[in-house]
Design an enzyme around this catalytic site. Structure first.
Site, PDB file in Angstrom:
ATOM      1  N   CYS A  27       5.060  -5.726   1.091  1.00 10.84           N
ATOM      2  CA  CYS A  27       3.720  -5.657   1.670  1.00 10.84           C
ATOM      3  C   CYS A  27       2.867  -6.881   1.358  1.00 10.84           C
ATOM      4  CB  CYS A  27       3.014  -4.394   1.190  1.00 10.84           C
ATOM      5  SG  CYS A  27       3.674  -2.869   1.917  1.00 10.84           S
ATOM      6  N   TYR A  32      -2.943  -5.234   5.905  1.00  9.55           N
ATOM      7  CA  TYR A  32      -4.361  -5.008   5.639  1.00  9.55           C
ATOM      8  C   TYR A  32      -5.110  -6.341   5.805  1.00  9.55           C
ATOM      9  CZ  TYR A  32      -8.447  -3.027   3.262  1.00  9.55           C
ATOM     10  OH  TYR A  32      -9.704  -2.576   2.960  1.00  9.55           O
ATOM     11  N   ASN A  51      -6.716  -8.324   4.010  1.00 14.22           N
ATOM     12  CA  ASN A  51      -6.620  -9.378   2.987  1.00 14.22           C
ATOM     13  C   ASN A  51      -5.235 -10.018   2.929  1.00 14.22           C
ATOM     14  OD1 ASN A  51      -5.211  -7.216   1.852  1.00 14.22           O
ATOM     15  ND2 ASN A  51      -6.069  -7.481  -0.193  1.00 14.22           N
ATOM     16  N   LYS A  52      -4.326  -9.586   3.790  1.00 12.73           N
ATOM     17  CA  LYS A  52      -2.956 -10.094   3.743  1.00 12.73           C
ATOM     18  C   LYS A  52      -2.821 -11.409   4.511  1.00 12.73           C
ATOM     19  CE  LYS A  52      -1.470  -6.650   1.303  1.00 12.73           C
ATOM     20  NZ  LYS A  52      -0.779  -5.496   1.879  1.00 12.73           N
ATOM     21  N   GLN A  53      -1.624 -11.999   4.413  1.00 10.65           N
ATOM     22  CA  GLN A  53      -1.374 -13.280   5.071  1.00 10.65           C
ATOM     23  C   GLN A  53      -1.586 -13.178   6.580  1.00 10.65           C
ATOM     24  OE1 GLN A  53       0.481 -11.705   2.824  1.00 10.65           O
ATOM     25  NE2 GLN A  53       1.654 -13.098   1.529  1.00 10.65           N
TER      26      GLN A  53
END
Length: 385
Positions: free
Chosen positions: A163, A187, A189-191
């Protein structure tokens, strides 16, 4: 306030998604269509994820947690069986096991990477062990060659909680290809992000088929409203899938920008190296930068990290403790009787690690602002006696 006001007067968030006109146009196309669920955007996103990871199948779902839950459920592990996993992760990696009446058997972590210590994994095996669930912590791949060999030797299922690691690789093999299946999360805030959302990648056709049924209330794929197993509403809508397609189109550029910010941090924090441990540079893996996490050195006293966090936040600098130890979360302590000292390497990291603001369009001035705040606060923090 004028636009030329100093950046220190504005809040610097912990994370921020990187969205462009390409993403907005893709989502707009869906909104102008008559298909908002289970349509062409979903199929395109799944095909793009399978292609990027080099797997035969990809199954998009509503979150990274849903991805892990579907994988665990599809493996049909014996209720009550043990799954070796890490206590240093977001709590979802262990919660997914509890959903299926499995017991997380925590194994302490490597102090350099914060990933599962493979030597300890071998020592933790019991007759009740049926699987290993490893996490690619902060986008640093776990030791997948060693974990694969261990799982094959002991006939264990192997799950990759990827994740935090889309775009990472080990020995040239993308994360998503290791183990029986991998679960990704998207989400904001992910890459890359789909708003909320996740995906399962696997080469196992039966597992993929099972996961597709699980995400859609256990419905059979024949188009009839027939449900032959317990399932869930884990579907990913068309708008989210379209956003994911556009983000995947830009993945390499997004990863490059995040890596550049990480390098700016590395340079800016170099003068503070006596007080702060910067993220390492693990060899033989392709890292995917999820967060920028520093660790206070051991000469700081108890509570120093929390004081640092509070004072950074008071200055408008977003930060967060990454990660609190799962086994010391109230629910896990109450249910399983875990206590401080059970996993000392994890606990030492959890007490001293802090995620700093990190996103692709951070400028050098933003990084300098964080470094200067750290330089002012660190000398005032309590020291060990």
């Amino acid at each position: 306030m004028s636009q030329s006001a100093p950046c220190s007067t504005t809040r610097l968030p912990l994370a921020r998604p990187d969205l462009s006109s390409h993403e907005r146009e893709q989502v707009r196309e869906v909104l102008h269509s008559d298909r908002l669920s289970r349509g062409p955007a979903l199929r395109a996103f799944e095909a793009a994820m399978a292609d990027r990871c080099g797997t035969a199948h990809a199954v998009a779902v509503s979150s990274g947690t849903a991805a892990l839950h579907c994988i665990v459920a599809a493996l049909d592990l014996e209720p009550g069986a043990e799954v070796l996993t890490t206590p240093f992760s977001f709590v979802a990696s262990s919660n997914a096991l509890l959903y299926e009446d499995l017991r997380p058997r925590f194994v302490d972590v490597d102090p350099g990477t914060y990933n599962l210590d493979v030597g300890r994994v071998a020592d933790a095996l019991t007759p009740a062990t049926e699987a290993i669930l490893a996490v690619d912590v902060f986008g640093v791949p776990a030791d997948w060659p060693a974990l694969t060999a261990l799982a094959e030797k002991h006939d264990l299922a192997l799950i990759d909680d990827a994740c935090e690691a889309v775009g990472a690789s080990v020995q040239g093999h993308p994360i998503g290809t290791w183990g029986d299946a991998a679960g990704f999360g998207f989400y904001p805030n992910k890459q890359i992000t789909t708003g909320e959302g996740g995906c399962i990648t696997t080469d196992d056709a039966d597992l993929a088929r099972h996961c597709r049924a699980l995400r859609n209330q256990g419905r059979t794929p024949d188009g009839r409203m027939r449900h032959d197993r317990l399932g869930y509403n884990y579907r990913l809508d068309e708008m989210s899938a379209a956003l994911g397609c556009a983000q995947l189109d830009r993945l390499d550029a997004l990863l490059d920008r995040r890596a550049a910010v990480a390098e700016m941090y590395r340079e800016a924090l170099a003068p503070l190296a006596d007080d702060v441990v910067r993220p390492g540079r693990p060899a033989d893996v392709g890292r995917s930068w999820f967060v920028y996490v520093v660790r206070l050195r051991d000469h700081f006293g108890p509570g120093a990290r929390d004081q640092l966090m509070d004072r950074l936040q008071a200055r408008g600098v977003g930060c967060a403790p990454y990660f609190p130890a799962i086994h010391l979360q109230p629910y896990y302590r109450d249910r399983f009787g875990f206590a401080p000292g059970d996993f000392p390497v994890c606990e030492a990291a959890s007490a001293r690690t802090l995620a700093l603001p990190f996103f692709g369009d951070m400028g050098r001035g933003d990084v300098t602002r964080v470094a200067e705040a750290l330089a002012e606060i660190l000398p005032t923090l309590p020291r060990s006696s």
